[in-house]
Design an enzyme around this catalytic site. Structure first.
Site, mmCIF file in Angstrom:
data_model
loop_
_atom_site.group_PDB
_atom_site.id
_atom_site.type_symbol
_atom_site.label_atom_id
_atom_site.label_comp_id
_atom_site.label_asym_id
_atom_site.label_seq_id
_atom_site.Cartn_x
_atom_site.Cartn_y
_atom_site.Cartn_z
ATOM 1 N N LYS A 132 15.992 -13.652 4.897
ATOM 2 C CA LYS A 132 15.854 -12.912 6.155
ATOM 3 C C LYS A 132 15.236 -13.821 7.212
ATOM 4 O O LYS A 132 14.222 -14.480 6.949
ATOM 5 C CB LYS A 132 14.990 -11.659 5.937
ATOM 6 C CG LYS A 132 14.916 -10.762 7.153
ATOM 7 C CD LYS A 132 14.290 -9.424 6.789
ATOM 8 C CE LYS A 132 14.086 -8.545 7.998
ATOM 9 N NZ LYS A 132 15.343 -8.224 8.700
ATOM 10 N N GLY A 152 23.720 -2.729 13.637
ATOM 11 C CA GLY A 152 22.662 -2.837 12.632
ATOM 12 C C GLY A 152 21.904 -4.138 12.730
ATOM 13 O O GLY A 152 20.861 -4.304 12.093
ATOM 14 N N THR A 210 19.446 -6.954 13.555
ATOM 15 C CA THR A 210 18.038 -6.867 13.972
ATOM 16 C C THR A 210 17.598 -8.216 14.544
ATOM 17 O O THR A 210 18.332 -9.195 14.480
ATOM 18 C CB THR A 210 17.122 -6.503 12.786
ATOM 19 O OG1 THR A 210 17.211 -7.545 11.801
ATOM 20 C CG2 THR A 210 17.521 -5.176 12.167
ATOM 21 N N GLY A 232 29.457 -11.741 6.201
ATOM 22 C CA GLY A 232 28.057 -11.789 5.778
ATOM 23 C C GLY A 232 27.775 -10.844 4.621
ATOM 24 O O GLY A 232 28.654 -10.114 4.156
ATOM 25 N N HIS A 283 11.017 -8.262 1.922
ATOM 26 C CA HIS A 283 12.461 -8.524 2.023
ATOM 27 C C HIS A 283 12.847 -9.789 1.262
ATOM 28 O O HIS A 283 11.998 -10.610 0.924
ATOM 29 C CB HIS A 283 12.879 -8.661 3.485
ATOM 30 C CG HIS A 283 13.004 -7.356 4.198
ATOM 31 N ND1 HIS A 283 11.919 -6.683 4.702
ATOM 32 C CD2 HIS A 283 14.079 -6.581 4.463
ATOM 33 C CE1 HIS A 283 12.319 -5.550 5.261
ATOM 34 N NE2 HIS A 283 13.625 -5.461 5.122
ATOM 35 N N PHE A 329 19.597 1.731 8.444
ATOM 36 C CA PHE A 329 20.573 2.808 8.268
ATOM 37 C C PHE A 329 20.430 3.500 6.918
ATOM 38 O O PHE A 329 21.242 4.353 6.590
ATOM 39 C CB PHE A 329 21.996 2.258 8.424
ATOM 40 C CG PHE A 329 22.394 2.064 9.859
ATOM 41 C CD1 PHE A 329 22.919 3.117 10.593
ATOM 42 C CD2 PHE A 329 22.224 0.841 10.487
ATOM 43 C CE1 PHE A 329 23.281 2.953 11.921
ATOM 44 C CE2 PHE A 329 22.586 0.661 11.819
ATOM 45 C CZ PHE A 329 23.113 1.725 12.527
ATOM 46 N N GLY A 364 30.556 -9.698 11.843
ATOM 47 C CA GLY A 364 29.683 -10.226 10.791
ATOM 48 C C GLY A 364 30.297 -9.909 9.430
ATOM 49 O O GLY A 364 29.598 -9.824 8.427
ATOM 50 N N GLY A 416 12.693 -5.154 11.518
ATOM 51 C CA GLY A 416 12.931 -4.150 12.563
ATOM 52 C C GLY A 416 12.445 -2.777 12.117
ATOM 53 O O GLY A 416 11.899 -2.003 12.921
ATOM 54 N N THR A 417 12.608 -2.487 10.833
ATOM 55 C CA THR A 417 12.176 -1.180 10.311
ATOM 56 C C THR A 417 10.667 -1.007 10.447
ATOM 57 O O THR A 417 10.192 0.065 10.846
ATOM 58 C CB THR A 417 12.559 -1.051 8.818
ATOM 59 O OG1 THR A 417 13.942 -1.340 8.695
ATOM 60 C CG2 THR A 417 12.255 0.325 8.280
HETATM 61 P P1 NAD Z 1 24.306 -12.734 6.926
HETATM 62 O O1 NAD Z 1 23.710 -13.999 7.461
HETATM 63 O O2 NAD Z 1 24.696 -12.670 5.495
HETATM 64 O O3 NAD Z 1 25.600 -12.334 7.795
HETATM 65 C C1 NAD Z 1 25.681 -12.485 9.183
HETATM 66 C C2 NAD Z 1 27.110 -12.871 9.496
HETATM 67 O O4 NAD Z 1 27.302 -12.837 10.908
HETATM 68 C C3 NAD Z 1 27.493 -14.278 9.008
HETATM 69 O O5 NAD Z 1 28.642 -14.222 8.166
HETATM 70 C C4 NAD Z 1 27.785 -15.025 10.303
HETATM 71 O O6 NAD Z 1 28.812 -16.000 10.166
HETATM 72 C C5 NAD Z 1 28.225 -13.863 11.197
HETATM 73 N N1 NAD Z 1 28.231 -14.195 12.618
HETATM 74 C C6 NAD Z 1 27.467 -15.069 13.302
HETATM 75 N N2 NAD Z 1 27.857 -15.120 14.588
HETATM 76 C C7 NAD Z 1 28.878 -14.249 14.723
HETATM 77 C C8 NAD Z 1 29.698 -13.857 15.808
HETATM 78 N N3 NAD Z 1 29.532 -14.374 17.042
HETATM 79 N N4 NAD Z 1 30.655 -12.948 15.589
HETATM 80 C C9 NAD Z 1 30.856 -12.428 14.363
HETATM 81 N N5 NAD Z 1 30.100 -12.768 13.274
HETATM 82 C C10 NAD Z 1 29.125 -13.672 13.472
HETATM 83 O O7 NAD Z 1 23.252 -11.592 7.273
HETATM 84 P P2 NAD Z 1 23.163 -10.118 6.659
HETATM 85 O O8 NAD Z 1 22.160 -10.098 5.557
HETATM 86 O O9 NAD Z 1 24.525 -9.604 6.389
HETATM 87 O O10 NAD Z 1 22.500 -9.328 7.878
HETATM 88 C C11 NAD Z 1 23.153 -9.255 9.129
HETATM 89 C C12 NAD Z 1 22.244 -8.544 10.114
HETATM 90 O O11 NAD Z 1 22.099 -7.165 9.734
HETATM 91 C C13 NAD Z 1 20.823 -9.090 10.199
HETATM 92 O O12 NAD Z 1 20.372 -9.019 11.527
HETATM 93 C C14 NAD Z 1 20.014 -8.151 9.311
HETATM 94 O O13 NAD Z 1 18.654 -8.112 9.623
HETATM 95 C C15 NAD Z 1 20.707 -6.840 9.656
HETATM 96 N N6 NAD Z 1 20.541 -5.765 8.694
HETATM 97 C C16 NAD Z 1 20.335 -4.528 9.220
HETATM 98 C C17 NAD Z 1 20.252 -3.430 8.405
HETATM 99 C C18 NAD Z 1 20.100 -2.067 9.027
HETATM 100 O O14 NAD Z 1 20.068 -1.065 8.282
HETATM 101 N N7 NAD Z 1 20.021 -1.980 10.360
HETATM 102 C C19 NAD Z 1 20.352 -3.577 7.004
HETATM 103 C C20 NAD Z 1 20.566 -4.858 6.492
HETATM 104 C C21 NAD Z 1 20.671 -5.947 7.349
#
Ligand code: NAD
Length: 256
Positions: A145, A87, A89, A11, A141, A114, A8, A151-152
């Site tokens: 999203k 990470g 969700t 992203g 958020h 995290f 990712g 998830g939190t």
């Molecule tokens: P985003 O849409 O900006 O980025 C997601 C990326 O994943 C995109 O660039 C997409 O092209 C890529 N992707 C899709 N399929 C893929 C694959 N098969 N292999 C590799 N990459 C692939 O989203 P974001 O805001 O960066 O968030 C990403 C995830 O992280 C979400 O699920 C979000 O809820 C989660 N998140 C979790 C936390 C945490 O603390 N756990 C914090 C922030 C975001």
């Protein structure tokens, strides 16, 4: 030096991690994996899929992508004996179970949040939970999203419920019977804990846990103003994942 592949990597979170994990001693982001080309590489190499990455170039995989791709990361890590920090969700129960069973002897650490502040606010909410009659959660958020509730908030509700059950605290029945607009009382996360999801431009990730008791209230609020707030927790998980074989949920146990 631990070399990290970020799945990712193009992203919003992937780019924030690539930029900021590199600033932490002992960590380097060596690969950004994403079907989309990242805007910035931050010194890493770009790969469209994890299968294109040489396992010898990576010590730990960090996945912040989308629910459908997490299992592939887990299987790659199990196959090559590499730790995985997740990470992402919004996984369904089935996706979650598949990821957990893929862990085997490989370490997988997965957390809905995290940020250290969020982890502490969950702890504080669990501490307060037995002492108040009712509790509701408002999670707020950014408007891109895709999953709700966050998830939190689900994890927070689960910890509150666990603490209330252990203390024998039962939430009184909700007297609301007539709905002028359906859904006005939010989602029921079980045992009367309700979650309300707000999505607005300009927000990052925020949560309020509101407790109400006789003549008093307590609000525990946490704000992530910037995605850099998640980096320290990810770094802690990356540092710990090789010493925690099998599946670990959350980073609470990794923080003293
Ligand atoms: P985003 O849409 O900006 O980025 C997601 C990326 O994943 C995109 O660039 C997409 O092209 C890529 N992707 C899709 N399929 C893929 C694959 N098969 N292999 C590799 N990459 C692939 O989203 P974001 O805001 O960066 O968030 C990403 C995830 O992280 C979400 O699920 C979000 O809820 C989660 N998140 C979790 C936390 C945490 O603390 N756990 C914090 C922030 C975001």
């Amino acid at each position: 030096m631990k070399r990290i592949a970020v799945v990712g990597g193009a992203g919003r979170m992937g780019q924030a991690l690539a930029e900021n994990l590199n600033l932490i001693d002992g960590l380097v982001v060596s690969a950004l994996v994403d079907p989309r080309e990242p805007g910035h590489l931050f010194g890493a190499s770009y790969f469209a899929t994890l299968d294109a990455v040489a396992p010898t170039e990576v010590d730990v995989v960090v996945d912040f992508s989308q629910p459908e791709s997490v299992l592939a990361s887990a299987r790659w890590c199990a196959r090559h004996h590499r730790g995985l920090v997740i990470g992402t969700t919004g996984l369904s129960d089935e996706q979650q179970a598949q990821v957990m069973s893929a862990a085997g002897s490989t370490g997988i650490i997965m957390a809905a949040n995290f940020s250290l502040g969020a982890v502490l606010s969950e702890r504080f909410a669990a501490m307060a939970a037995p002492y108040f009659e009712r509790v509701e959660i408002i999670e707020l958020h950014h408007d891109r999203k895709v999953d709700a509730p966050s998830g939190t908030s689900i994890t927070t509700a689960a910890r509150i419920n666990e603490a209330r059950r252990a203390a024998g605290r039962v939430t009184p029945e909700d007297p609301t019977r007539r709905f002028t607009i359906e859904g006005a009382r939010g989602a029921d996360a079980g045992d009367g804990v309700r979650i309300h999801s707000v999505r607005l431009p300009g927000l990052v990730a925020h949560q309020e846990v509101l407790f109400g008791g006789a003549g008093e209230g307590l609000t525990i609020r946490h704000d992530s103003y910037d995605r850099v707030s998640f980096v320290q927790g990810v770094a802690i998980a990356v540092a710990s994942v090789d010493e925690t074989p099998g599946f670990t949920w959350g980073i609470d146990g990794l923080i003293p």
